[in-house]
Write an enzyme that holds these catalytic residues in place. Structure first.
Site, mmCIF file in Angstrom:
data_model
loop_
_atom_site.group_PDB
_atom_site.id
_atom_site.type_symbol
_atom_site.label_atom_id
_atom_site.label_comp_id
_atom_site.label_asym_id
_atom_site.label_seq_id
_atom_site.Cartn_x
_atom_site.Cartn_y
_atom_site.Cartn_z
ATOM 1 N N HIS A 1 -41.367 157.772 121.188
ATOM 2 C CA HIS A 1 -40.335 158.627 121.219
ATOM 3 C C HIS A 1 -39.958 160.617 120.327
ATOM 4 O O HIS A 1 -40.758 160.176 118.820
ATOM 5 C CB HIS A 1 -38.865 158.513 121.001
ATOM 6 C CG HIS A 1 -37.408 158.713 121.024
ATOM 7 N ND1 HIS A 1 -36.680 159.113 119.458
ATOM 8 C CD2 HIS A 1 -37.075 159.991 121.445
ATOM 9 C CE1 HIS A 1 -35.886 159.920 119.929
ATOM 10 N NE2 HIS A 1 -36.003 160.056 120.831
ATOM 11 N N ASN A 2 -40.194 161.395 120.692
ATOM 12 C CA ASN A 2 -39.400 162.624 119.839
ATOM 13 C C ASN A 2 -41.402 162.693 119.180
ATOM 14 O O ASN A 2 -41.349 162.182 118.242
ATOM 15 C CB ASN A 2 -39.339 162.404 119.245
ATOM 16 C CG ASN A 2 -37.094 162.967 119.453
ATOM 17 O OD1 ASN A 2 -37.777 163.294 120.721
ATOM 18 N ND2 ASN A 2 -36.503 163.045 119.039
ATOM 19 N N GLU B 1 -43.936 161.583 123.906
ATOM 20 C CA GLU B 1 -42.609 162.982 124.485
ATOM 21 C C GLU B 1 -42.507 164.740 123.767
ATOM 22 O O GLU B 1 -43.280 164.339 122.776
ATOM 23 C CB GLU B 1 -41.475 162.115 124.076
ATOM 24 C CG GLU B 1 -40.043 163.398 125.127
ATOM 25 C CD GLU B 1 -39.717 162.490 124.563
ATOM 26 O OE1 GLU B 1 -37.780 163.205 124.886
ATOM 27 O OE2 GLU B 1 -38.949 161.551 123.455
ATOM 28 N N ASP C 1 -41.379 168.042 123.600
ATOM 29 C CA ASP C 1 -39.125 168.650 123.204
ATOM 30 C C ASP C 1 -40.091 170.086 123.210
ATOM 31 O O ASP C 1 -40.486 170.435 122.398
ATOM 32 C CB ASP C 1 -38.121 167.885 122.292
ATOM 33 C CG ASP C 1 -37.968 167.229 122.647
ATOM 34 O OD1 ASP C 1 -37.787 166.513 123.916
ATOM 35 O OD2 ASP C 1 -37.631 166.202 121.565
ATOM 36 N N HIS D 1 -36.891 169.400 117.583
ATOM 37 C CA HIS D 1 -35.851 168.623 117.860
ATOM 38 C C HIS D 1 -34.639 170.004 117.714
ATOM 39 O O HIS D 1 -34.610 170.219 117.004
ATOM 40 C CB HIS D 1 -35.778 167.759 117.547
ATOM 41 C CG HIS D 1 -34.939 166.107 117.739
ATOM 42 N ND1 HIS D 1 -33.848 165.965 116.327
ATOM 43 C CD2 HIS D 1 -34.302 167.008 118.617
ATOM 44 C CE1 HIS D 1 -33.458 165.179 117.540
ATOM 45 N NE2 HIS D 1 -33.691 165.713 118.995
ATOM 46 N N GLU E 1 -39.839 167.310 128.211
ATOM 47 C CA GLU E 1 -38.357 168.134 127.951
ATOM 48 C C GLU E 1 -38.108 169.142 127.826
ATOM 49 O O GLU E 1 -38.300 170.118 127.292
ATOM 50 C CB GLU E 1 -37.582 167.414 126.558
ATOM 51 C CG GLU E 1 -37.324 165.967 127.020
ATOM 52 C CD GLU E 1 -36.502 165.339 127.716
ATOM 53 O OE1 GLU E 1 -35.362 166.152 128.112
ATOM 54 O OE2 GLU E 1 -36.848 163.993 128.218
#
Length: 629
Positions: free
Chosen positions: A152-153, A182, A184, A197, A231
């Protein structure tokens, strides 16, 4: 070395020994009676110090002269204690040739005490079954039939609000076997997309640097496919740049169409996708429409915009701060066709209900769930969730409230068959121990085949209420002894550890439990416990076994020394030795971590008895591949 120097050495080695006993050992080794130990004298002193009577007793049980094990005696040991069966005779010859240090012993096919110890501390005497170390599972099943190591992230190496973003996050994750990372992506300066983020103070890195790092490190640890979970928060123009970087930098590694150009009926297998990078994200059209030979242009720009906006409504739900919710009210950017086309087998769609998914979604569409939503679904409709995961991929991600990059327990989501259970891999602790433990098997490939009852489209399994035909098993673990446990707090010069061993089971809720031994006072060098722990497990196929060594402290919380985690189905029966226990930093996986000396815990665990030892040793770096422990 004088006796005073020997006493200081013993303290440094984390052992508190009666002075008279230590002096007796010193005098026995001082053959020259010079009052000091030199050369071979010190070697003899060290041997007497490290002698393990519990292992000597086992050796003498099978040795007729107490000095060696003949070939037949060693075969008896392998059959009776290690449950090797018919292969014991051939195996005995192999093990003697491998672990007996003397050439004469090898020629005579005998095993000395030193060779016996070498065997116990080797991978062959390890609690982790060596047959589970290479790729041993069927890798030709559809992708949704596997647990997939997920991050995650991934770009963050610290907390979620002010932490540093770095390509190092991707490098570390990929090198430890992670197969789903991931990204973003937001609009950046000079027309270059950036990764960070959103709506926080985390630092920013160029998207193209992230792609370059992924391309370089994707297959260093595992040849099996890597999933990029995108994302996308970018404008049309910068989405085109994203698509350009993906295609140009990744080249043939990037999967941009179905494997054979035909419409599939199920997801491809990890074997078919070897050394391929897949994009998971939003998509304008269905896979069927993409594969049509004749592309029909929309009748008008308005119709095209409507199609694109409709696709946006199927985007992955996220937990948002109040500030980001306000921003969400503004119009969303339209999805760029060139980026949409790179999403092949992993189209992100919004989850509404299991019924809605069955009626409206296809097997190549995947939904994401917050940890709270996934927990709720498991409690309310656990069997439906299991069935959903037999035909579609699910991704679970941590709550947005975990601003410190803490983790949830991944086990409860694995119990429901969720494939991509994403964790903050930069945060060491129990949760990452479980993740590393599960993915230690199968060559650390990042893919583990789910149990049969989680792959059966007609399964009746409910993770909260397991019933027949699942058969319970009883596990007996005799924790025997340890050796060379490190000091927990080196600032306490006078301190000696008081070690205890805790054994924990993680699985379905009814199976999750723990037991521990009593502590051994003032002995981190060769503590002896000799205690038996008993567990009854309803669904062993889902269970993970975790050994934890702690330093007892009556004034405060016990200090953590090290741990080792492995899947139940990878455990060797008999008298195995735990491999070196991992001692992880308090927070994060720091590069260039100084290695500590290995230490062992010997245990007998039985569904039937087999002796093994388990050395618990800190890894030289947290970035090492799974299985290196």
């Amino acid at each position: 070395m004088s006796f005073g120097e020997v006493q200081r050495l013993l303290h440094l080695m984390n052992v508190e020994m009666d002075q008279d006993h230590a002096f007796q050992l010193f005098q026995r080794a001082d053959a020259s009676q010079s009052g000091t130990l030199e050369g071979e004298e010190f070697v003899e002193f060290y041997k007497s110090l490290t002698q393990r009577p519990e292992v000597q007793e086992l050796f003498e049980k099978f040795s007729s002269d107490g000095q060696k094990l003949t070939l037949l005696e060693f075969v008896d040991f392998l059959q009776e204690e290690q449950k090797e069966g018919e292969r014991a005779s051939d195996l005995a010859l192999e093990l003697i040739d491998c672990y007996e240090p003397s050439d004469s012993g090898k020629l005579r096919h005998v095993l000395s005490m030193d060779g016996f110890l070498s065997y116990l501390y080797s991978k062959d005497g390890d609690i982790f079954n060596p047959t589970c170390l290479p790729i041993y599972q069927d890798m030709t099943q559809p992708l949704n039939q596997y647990y997939i190591s997920s991050s995650h992230n991934t770009y963050l190496v610290g907390d979620q609000l002010c932490g540093q973003s770095s390509v190092e996050g991707y490098i570390r994750a990929l090198k430890r076997g992670c197969r789903c990372v991931e990204v973003d992506i937001w609009d950046g300066p000079s027309g270059e997309p950036i990764v960070y983020h959103g709506h926080t103070l985390t630092s920013r890195i160029p998207f193209k640097d992230v792609v370059a790092a992924i391309g370089q490190y994707a297959f260093q640890t595992s040849d099996y496919p890597v999933i990029l979970s995108l994302e996308n928060h970018c404008s049309w123009e910068q989405q085109e740049i994203i698509a350009h970087h993906l295609t140009e930098i990744l080249g043939n590694q990037l999967l941009s169409t179905t494997l054979d150009g035909q419409l599939p009926t199920q997801l491809p297998s990890p074997e078919e996708l070897r050394r391929k990078i897949l994009v998971k994200g939003k998509k304008l059209k269905t896979l069927e429409e993409d594969l049509e030979e004749e592309e029909e242009e929309p009748e008008s720009e308005l119709e095209e915009a409507e199609l694109q906006l409709e696709a946006q409504m199927e985007s992955e739900p996220q937990e948002l701060s109040p500030r980001s919710k306000d921003k969400k009210k503004k119009s969303k950017p339209i999805l760029c066709p060139s980026l949409s086309a790179l999403v092949v087998y992993l189209k992100a769609v919004t989850f509404y209900s299991f019924t809605h998914s069955r009626e409206h979604y296809r097997f190549y569409e995947t939904s994401s769930f917050s940890e709270a939503k996934a927990k709720s679904l498991i409690k309310e409709a656990g069997n439906e969730f299991v069935l959903h995961n037999t035909w579609q991929l699910s991704r679970v991600y941590p709550s947005g409230l975990r601003t410190d990059s803490s983790n949830y327990n991944p086990q409860e989501f694995w119990n429901a068959g969720c494939q991509m259970v994403a964790l903050n891999m930069q945060t060491a602790g129990l949760e990452m121990d479980l993740c590393d433990g599960l993915f230690r098997q199968n060559a650390g490939s990042g893919y583990v085949l789910k149990p049969d009852f989680l792959r059966d489209a007609q399964s009746s399994f409910h993770p909260e209420r397991p019933i027949s035909p699942f058969k319970a098993q009883t596990l007996l673990i005799q924790v025997i002894s340890g050796q060379q446990l490190p000091k927990v707090d080196k600032t306490k010069e006078e301190s000696i550890v008081d070690p205890l061993v805790r054994v924990e089971i993680f699985g379905i809720r009814q199976d999750t439990t723990r037991q521990e031994t009593s502590y051994v006072e003032n002995n981190g060098f060769n503590p002896y416990w000799g205690q038996t722990l008993c567990f009854r497990v309803l669904v062993p196929e889902l269970a993970l076994l975790r050994f934890v060594v702690k330093d007892y402290d009556w004034k405060s919380r016990n200090d953590f020394i090290g741990q080792y985690t492995l899947p139940w189905n990878c455990m060797q029966q008999g008298e195995p030795v735990l491999p070196p226990l991992a001692r992880t930093p308090a927070l994060g996986c720091l590069p260039n971590t100084v290695p500590r000396p290995p230490f062992q815990v010997t245990a007998i665990y039985t569904c039937s008895p087999r002796m093994a030892s388990a050395s618990i040793q800190p890894p030289s770096s947290c970035t090492s591949a799974p299985g290196k422990g």
